[in-house]
Design an enzyme around this catalytic site. Structure first.
Site, PDB file in Angstrom:
ATOM      1  N   HIS A  18       8.577   9.977   0.982  1.00  0.00           N
ATOM      2  CA  HIS A  18       8.516  11.438   0.858  1.00  0.00           C
ATOM      3  C   HIS A  18       9.013  11.891  -0.517  1.00  0.00           C
ATOM      4  O   HIS A  18       9.594  12.969  -0.658  1.00  0.00           O
ATOM      5  CB  HIS A  18       9.283  12.136   1.991  1.00  0.00           C
ATOM      6  N   SER A  64      -1.448   3.506   6.335  1.00  0.00           N
ATOM      7  CA  SER A  64      -2.514   4.164   5.561  1.00  0.00           C
ATOM      8  C   SER A  64      -3.934   3.772   5.923  1.00  0.00           C
ATOM      9  O   SER A  64      -4.752   3.487   5.044  1.00  0.00           O
ATOM     10  CB  SER A  64      -2.328   3.914   4.068  1.00  0.00           C
ATOM     11  N   ASP A 112      -0.453   6.640  -1.261  1.00  0.00           N
ATOM     12  CA  ASP A 112      -1.269   5.715  -0.470  1.00  0.00           C
ATOM     13  C   ASP A 112      -2.536   5.324  -1.220  1.00  0.00           C
ATOM     14  O   ASP A 112      -2.878   4.137  -1.331  1.00  0.00           O
ATOM     15  CB  ASP A 112      -1.645   6.347   0.873  1.00  0.00           C
ATOM     16  N   SER A 161      -6.126   5.802   6.830  1.00  0.00           N
ATOM     17  CA  SER A 161      -7.045   6.820   6.310  1.00  0.00           C
ATOM     18  C   SER A 161      -7.283   6.646   4.814  1.00  0.00           C
ATOM     19  O   SER A 161      -8.431   6.704   4.358  1.00  0.00           O
ATOM     20  CB  SER A 161      -6.572   8.233   6.658  1.00  0.00           C
ATOM     21  N   GLY A 192       1.249   4.319   9.975  1.00  0.00           N
ATOM     22  CA  GLY A 192       2.006   4.501   8.738  1.00  0.00           C
ATOM     23  C   GLY A 192       1.643   3.467   7.697  1.00  0.00           C
ATOM     24  O   GLY A 192       2.337   3.301   6.703  1.00  0.00           O
TER      25      GLY A 192
HETATM   26  C1  GLA Z   1       2.253   9.479   3.952  1.00  0.00           C
HETATM   27  C2  GLA Z   1       1.554  10.217   2.810  1.00  0.00           C
HETATM   28  C3  GLA Z   1       2.095   9.778   1.448  1.00  0.00           C
HETATM   29  C4  GLA Z   1       3.622   9.843   1.414  1.00  0.00           C
HETATM   30  C5  GLA Z   1       4.224   9.175   2.640  1.00  0.00           C
HETATM   31  C6  GLA Z   1       5.721   9.378   2.719  1.00  0.00           C
HETATM   32  O1  GLA Z   1       1.947   8.134   3.895  1.00  0.00           O
HETATM   33  O2  GLA Z   1       0.162  10.004   2.858  1.00  0.00           O
HETATM   34  O3  GLA Z   1       1.517  10.557   0.424  1.00  0.00           O
HETATM   35  O4  GLA Z   1       4.063  11.167   1.269  1.00  0.00           O
HETATM   36  O5  GLA Z   1       3.651   9.660   3.847  1.00  0.00           O
HETATM   37  O6  GLA Z   1       6.352   8.735   1.667  1.00  0.00           O
END
Ligand code: GLA
Length: 398
Positions: free
Chosen positions: A42, A135, A181, A137, A133
């Site tokens: 974040h 990624s 990501d 997407s 978590g």
């Molecule tokens: C998701 C978002 C990223 C990042 C993380 C937290 O994966 O897609 O851009 O903000 O949360 O670090």
């Protein structure tokens, strides 16, 4: 989850392509990974540093151009949806459909001036569990990006594709995510983590050398539930904290520009306990990420592990994006002998945690954390050993 780029797997996907689209003449093959974030959570949309790496599990795509305008899509993850068909100019969103990632990429790339004027067939298979978590997407966005680049011979840079992925997420899907990501997936390299300054987009590839240790991914398997709206709430909270600091006189354009000391000396300008906690996480996590990278480079894995633990605590107490599932995984792992550190990874509220653990203790980690998790949460977690693989790429297939 398996590593998918092996030839048996590609043959099976080719057969599936034949079954769905008739034959596989002139088909091309593409792979786009998922990612783990080692530390720096974040911080991306707060102008700070992140430290992710692309992993060997991801999304595979088989594609070929058509001479007419029809786009025909098929996902092995959503077989019940069958073949999704639309005209290449019909880029209206379809509620709750994975095709929106394809439509979104076409839409933002066209808006940027790239010509995508005929249809195509695309078969995809994702190995990344949704909402984990890791990624899934962004992996799909970059897969579509490199596929369009190749099929339509577009002269597009990798950084542009990364930005198009983020734009799709922000404008088409409606999640105000940062660039981490897509960047990790677009620029990943085998055995390397990426230290990315999200303010300037300058980055450094850092050998991810963990000696006798490995990164174990621990999946909460928590059902997807309002994650996007909670994510957007955190984005809004840190933006509000930044605005209050600016109105109060600080000459900064992101929270990432503040040292911990500067931040702590100015919290009264924010004047709200919740917003102070959110911003505190963003500022301290950013500093921690730089220190963690330095510790890893120096081979000080003990210190690196301690920062993973501190990152989790901050995400739990100040940013409040963990929850009982992620806390159980990370905190139980932290107490297992041979674990150097553990933390949630990605957006939070569910999804995965990671642990840096001695190779010889992996089984013990899985047994201990697995048992505690199931007892406390009521269903089992899942565990995988992460390997750091290449970024999104066209595959060389005979
Ligand atoms: C998701 C978002 C990223 C990042 C993380 C937290 O994966 O897609 O851009 O903000 O949360 O670090």
């Amino acid at each position: 989850m398996n590593i998918v780029t092996n030839s048996a797997h590609l043959s099976a996907l080719t057969e599936k392509f034949d079954a769905i689209f008739g034959d596989h003449a002139s088909v091309d093959y593409f792979f786009s990974p998922g990612r783990v974030n080692l530390i720096g959570e974040h911080t991306d949309y707060n102008g700070g540093y992140v430290f992710p790496a692309s992993i060997t599990i991801g999304t595979t795509g088989l594609a070929r151009k058509r001479t007419d305008k029809r786009v025909r899509l098929y996902s092995l993850n959503f077989e019940a949806m069958g073949v999704i068909e639309f005209d290449v100019s019909d880029l209206t969103k379809i509620s709750g459909n994975w095709a929106n990632y394809v439509k979104g990429m076409i839409s933002v790339m066209r808006a940027a001036g790239y010509t995508i004027d005929s249809g195509f067939e695309l078969l995809v298979q994702g190995e990344i569990p949704t909402a984990s978590g890791l990624s899934s997407s962004a992996s799909l966005e970059l897969l579509v990006g490199i596929m369009l680049e190749d099929l339509f011979s577009l002269d597009v840079t990798r950084l542009e594709l990364v930005k198009f992925g983020k734009q799709t997420e922000n404008e088409f899907i409606g999640v105000n995510s940062g660039i981490m990501d897509q960047f990790a997936i677009g620029f990943g390299e085998i055995g390397k983590a990426i230290l990315l300054d999200c303010n300037t987009l300058n980055y450094e590839l850092v050998p991810a050398e963990f000696g006798d240790n490995v990164v174990v991914i621990m999946n909460t398997k928590k059902p997807h539930d309002l994650v996007d709206s909670k994510y957007n709430e955190r984005v809004a909270e840190t933006q509000e904290a930044l605005k209050r600091l600016q109105v109060g006189g600080l000459k900064i354009s992101t929270l990432g520009e503040l040292t911990n000391e500067e931040f702590e000396a100015n919290t009264q300008l924010i004047g709200d306990e919740t917003l102070i906690k959110r911003a505190r996480h963003a500022v301290h996590e950013n500093q921690r990420t730089k220190e963690a990278k330095a510790a890893l480079t120096a081979g000080n894995l003990e210190a690196f592990g301690k920062m993973l633990n501190a990152s989790h605590a901050s995400l739990k107490n100040d940013y409040e994006v963990t929850g009982i599932e992620l806390d159980t995984l990370a905190e139980t792992a932290q107490s297992v002998p041979g674990v150097l550190g553990a933390r949630m990874t990605g957006g939070g509220f569910g999804g995965c945690a990671i642990a840096l653990v001695k190779k010889s203790e992996v089984d013990a980690l899985i047994a201990t954390v697995g048992k505690t998790y199931e007892e406390k949460i009521g269903y089992p977690a899942e565990f995988y050993v992460a390997s750091i693989g290449a970024g999104a790429t066209k595959l060389d297939v005979d």
